[in-house]
Write an enzyme that holds these catalytic residues in place. Structure first.
Site, PDB file in Angstrom:
ATOM      1  N   GLY A  11       0.933  -1.227   0.017  1.00  9.90           N
ATOM      2  CA  GLY A  11       0.114  -0.036   0.051  1.00  9.90           C
ATOM      3  C   GLY A  11       0.907   1.184   0.033  1.00  9.90           C
ATOM      4  O   GLY A  11       2.123   1.161   0.537  1.00  9.90           O
TER       5      GLY A  11
ATOM      6  N   THR B  37       1.584   4.425   1.236  1.00  8.27           N
ATOM      7  CA  THR B  37       2.432   4.851   2.611  1.00  8.27           C
ATOM      8  C   THR B  37       2.993   3.740   3.272  1.00  8.27           C
ATOM      9  O   THR B  37       4.193   3.946   3.899  1.00  8.27           O
ATOM     10  CB  THR B  37       1.237   5.703   3.536  1.00  8.27           C
ATOM     11  OG1 THR B  37       0.421   4.825   3.862  1.00  8.27           O
ATOM     12  CG2 THR B  37       0.791   6.908   2.844  1.00  8.27           C
TER      13      THR B  37
ATOM     14  N   ASN C  12       4.348   1.198   1.807  1.00  9.31           N
ATOM     15  CA  ASN C  12       5.694   0.761   1.217  1.00  9.31           C
ATOM     16  C   ASN C  12       6.747   1.934   1.516  1.00  9.31           C
ATOM     17  O   ASN C  12       7.809   1.498   1.620  1.00  9.31           O
ATOM     18  CB  ASN C  12       5.440   0.964  -0.656  1.00  9.31           C
ATOM     19  CG  ASN C  12       4.314   0.127  -0.812  1.00  9.31           C
ATOM     20  OD1 ASN C  12       4.039  -0.850  -0.334  1.00  9.31           O
ATOM     21  ND2 ASN C  12       3.685   0.153  -2.160  1.00  9.31           N
TER      22      ASN C  12
ATOM     23  N   TYR D 234      -9.589  -5.445  -6.816  1.00 16.65           N
ATOM     24  CA  TYR D 234      -9.703  -4.824  -5.517  1.00 16.65           C
ATOM     25  C   TYR D 234     -10.702  -5.483  -4.684  1.00 16.65           C
ATOM     26  O   TYR D 234     -11.896  -5.172  -5.074  1.00 16.65           O
ATOM     27  CB  TYR D 234      -9.559  -3.282  -5.574  1.00 16.65           C
ATOM     28  CG  TYR D 234      -8.229  -2.674  -5.801  1.00 16.65           C
ATOM     29  CD1 TYR D 234      -6.979  -2.620  -5.153  1.00 16.65           C
ATOM     30  CD2 TYR D 234      -7.966  -2.441  -7.049  1.00 16.65           C
ATOM     31  CE1 TYR D 234      -5.999  -1.872  -5.335  1.00 16.65           C
ATOM     32  CE2 TYR D 234      -6.869  -1.913  -7.639  1.00 16.65           C
ATOM     33  CZ  TYR D 234      -5.859  -1.639  -6.557  1.00 16.65           C
ATOM     34  OH  TYR D 234      -4.611  -1.145  -7.226  1.00 16.65           O
TER      35      TYR D 234
ATOM     36  N   ASN E 104      -0.514  11.499  -4.897  1.00 20.44           N
ATOM     37  CA  ASN E 104      -1.131  10.242  -5.256  1.00 20.44           C
ATOM     38  C   ASN E 104      -2.278  10.243  -5.795  1.00 20.44           C
ATOM     39  O   ASN E 104      -3.282   9.236  -5.290  1.00 20.44           O
ATOM     40  CB  ASN E 104      -0.630   9.204  -4.025  1.00 20.44           C
ATOM     41  CG  ASN E 104       0.212   8.049  -4.700  1.00 20.44           C
ATOM     42  OD1 ASN E 104       0.634   7.932  -5.863  1.00 20.44           O
ATOM     43  ND2 ASN E 104       0.881   7.470  -3.678  1.00 20.44           N
TER      44      ASN E 104
ATOM     45  N   LYS F 175       8.297  14.802  -8.878  1.00 22.08           N
ATOM     46  CA  LYS F 175       8.975  13.767  -9.556  1.00 22.08           C
ATOM     47  C   LYS F 175       8.265  13.688 -10.900  1.00 22.08           C
ATOM     48  O   LYS F 175       7.401  14.106 -11.151  1.00 22.08           O
ATOM     49  CB  LYS F 175       8.593  12.512  -8.951  1.00 22.08           C
ATOM     50  CG  LYS F 175       8.963  12.336  -7.397  1.00 22.08           C
ATOM     51  CD  LYS F 175       8.003  11.249  -6.409  1.00 22.08           C
ATOM     52  CE  LYS F 175       7.074  11.869  -6.039  1.00 22.08           C
ATOM     53  NZ  LYS F 175       6.145  10.826  -5.241  1.00 22.08           N
TER      54      LYS F 175
ATOM     55  N   ASP G 235       6.872   5.702  -4.093  1.00 26.53           N
ATOM     56  CA  ASP G 235       6.835   5.497  -2.564  1.00 26.53           C
ATOM     57  C   ASP G 235       8.382   5.522  -2.327  1.00 26.53           C
ATOM     58  O   ASP G 235       8.767   5.954  -0.989  1.00 26.53           O
ATOM     59  CB  ASP G 235       6.043   4.044  -2.381  1.00 26.53           C
ATOM     60  CG  ASP G 235       4.761   4.213  -3.091  1.00 26.53           C
ATOM     61  OD1 ASP G 235       4.088   5.336  -3.138  1.00 26.53           O
ATOM     62  OD2 ASP G 235       4.159   3.230  -3.333  1.00 26.53           O
TER      63      ASP G 235
HETATM   64  P1  AMP Z   1       7.235   8.777 -10.677  1.00 27.68           P
HETATM   65  O1  AMP Z   1       6.443   9.041  -9.510  1.00 27.68           O
HETATM   66  O2  AMP Z   1       6.884   7.904 -11.482  1.00 27.68           O
HETATM   67  O3  AMP Z   1       7.535  10.121 -11.315  1.00 27.68           O
HETATM   68  O4  AMP Z   1       8.795   8.476 -10.432  1.00 27.68           O
HETATM   69  C1  AMP Z   1       9.504   8.606  -9.251  1.00 27.68           C
HETATM   70  C2  AMP Z   1      10.978   8.342  -9.385  1.00 27.68           C
HETATM   71  O5  AMP Z   1      11.215   7.049  -9.895  1.00 27.68           O
HETATM   72  C3  AMP Z   1      11.671   9.396 -10.407  1.00 27.68           C
HETATM   73  O6  AMP Z   1      11.930  10.446  -9.893  1.00 27.68           O
HETATM   74  C4  AMP Z   1      12.668   8.566 -10.588  1.00 27.68           C
HETATM   75  O7  AMP Z   1      13.793   8.856  -9.631  1.00 27.68           O
HETATM   76  C5  AMP Z   1      12.245   6.955 -10.706  1.00 27.68           C
HETATM   77  N1  AMP Z   1      11.776   6.643 -11.923  1.00 27.68           N
HETATM   78  C6  AMP Z   1      10.596   6.429 -12.492  1.00 27.68           C
HETATM   79  N2  AMP Z   1      10.391   5.954 -13.642  1.00 27.68           N
HETATM   80  C7  AMP Z   1      11.772   5.765 -14.001  1.00 27.68           C
HETATM   81  C8  AMP Z   1      12.435   5.574 -15.464  1.00 27.68           C
HETATM   82  N3  AMP Z   1      11.806   5.163 -16.376  1.00 27.68           N
HETATM   83  N4  AMP Z   1      13.791   5.721 -15.430  1.00 27.68           N
HETATM   84  C9  AMP Z   1      14.569   5.968 -14.123  1.00 27.68           C
HETATM   85  N5  AMP Z   1      14.079   6.354 -13.152  1.00 27.68           N
HETATM   86  C10 AMP Z   1      12.684   6.259 -13.077  1.00 27.68           C
END
Ligand code: AMP
Length: 305
Positions: free
Chosen positions: A28, A30, A32, A99, A163, A223, A256
């Site tokens: 889940g 939070t 994780n 779910y 999220n 992110k 997470d």
């Molecule tokens: P997100 O929540 O999908 O934006 O991803 C969170 C973090 O996971 C990103 O800031 C990256 O550090 C890492 N991440 C997610 N997808 C990738 C990817 N395709 N290649 C490398 N790092 C990734």
């Protein structure tokens, strides 16, 4: 540093090689993050706040949490309720999810205001997500938002990952409204650009930073999958590039795990840029394996030392 993560941890059934056989795990969003935090930083006292049922599966989950080094003392048992459950199905390599969480005990986690406030009083950093808020009813949501507000007023750090998951809300309007209420109750916001662009029409990461800072957060980290992470802390902007990976197997829990490594860094007063680099290194490992909870390679842990 005492961290309290608040939310829902569900039982997870994932298919094994033999058709019809399933592995029972627990996951889940939070939770994780709590799991990665506990694994990364034995010095951080990590606890989870939720409500569970009074059945065997809930007991089993509590044991699994304790074994992972996550404190369960604040977790409430609700008579007659059960743990939420999801099952992963695989069809030609594509994962889909079923779910059973509509009536889960965790939906009542904010019912006991006193228990919630007592758990927060014993922590320095509180971590909540949009999913935590989405599963609550209106009064529960208000209780949790007020608890976040008071925690912040009391000088605690309140971290929030929006999220955004539309299917858990009564429409996009409700989701975006409550998310921005929560944004006003946190000091660390950890949004993911793709979701924010979709639901708030942000044209770039700068727009996401502006919106969360405008709501009241002093540290915002955006992110963006494989693209650079943009951040603003007390008015100062920065960006951290994400290392390109040869293969991405499964992005479950990328955000997470990223959040866990960032919070672990902030807990030791690491500069934010370094904490984000740490987040990218951990998430980079996690996306190269299947599943939400990926044991971290020792040499990666060394990089954290
Ligand atoms: P997100 O929540 O999908 O934006 O991803 C969170 C973090 O996971 C990103 O800031 C990256 O550090 C890492 N991440 C997610 N997808 C990738 C990817 N395709 N290649 C490398 N790092 C990734």
């Amino acid at each position: 540093m005492r961290v309290l993560a608040i939310g829902e941890c569900m039982a997870e059934l994932s298919p094994k090689a033999q058709p019809g056989d399933f592995h029972l795990g627990f996951a889940g969003d939070t939770f994780n993050t709590a799991w990665y935090l506990a694994m990364l930083s034995p010095d951080i006292d990590v606890s989870y706040f939720t409500a569970v049922g009074d059945e065997a599966l809930s007991e089993r989950m509590l044991r699994a949490m304790s074994e992972a080094g996550i404190g369960t003392r604040h977790i409430r048992k609700v008579k007659g309720r059960a743990l939420g459950l999801y099952m992963i199905s695989l069809d030609k390599g594509e994962r889909s999810f079923s779910y059973w969480r509509e009536q889960s005990a965790a939906r009542l986690l904010a019912e006991d205001t006193e228990a919630l406030n007592a758990a927060i009083a014993e922590s320095d950093l509180v971590y909540v997500s949009g999913i935590t808020l989405a599963i609550l009813d209106g009064p529960g949501r208000n209780t949790l938002l007020e608890a976040m507000r008071s925690a912040r007023r009391a000088g605690k750090r309140v971290a929030f990952d929006p999220n955004l998951r539309l299917h858990l809300w009564d429409g996009a309007g409700q989701m975006t409204e409550v998310i921005m209420q929560a944004a006003a109750c946190c000091n660390i916001a950890l949004p993911s650009f793709e979701d924010e662009a979709r639901w708030f029409a942000d044209k770039d990461a700068e727009a996401t930073l502006d919106r969360y800072v405008g709501a009241g957060a002093d540290t915002v980290i955006v992110k963006n999958g494989a693209a650079s992470v943009h951040y603003r802390q007390n008015g100062r902007n920065g960006a951290v590039p994400v290392q390109a990976l040869a293969s991405v197997v499964d992005t479950t829990a990328a955000g997470d795990s990223f959040n866990a490594a960032v919070l672990a860094g902030l807990a030791t007063d690491m500069p934010l840029g370094e904490a984000i680099e740490q987040g990218c290194r951990l998430a980079g490992q996690v996306v190269q394996s299947r599943g939400a909870l990926v044991p971290i390679r020792l040499n990666l842990l060394e990089q954290f030392a």
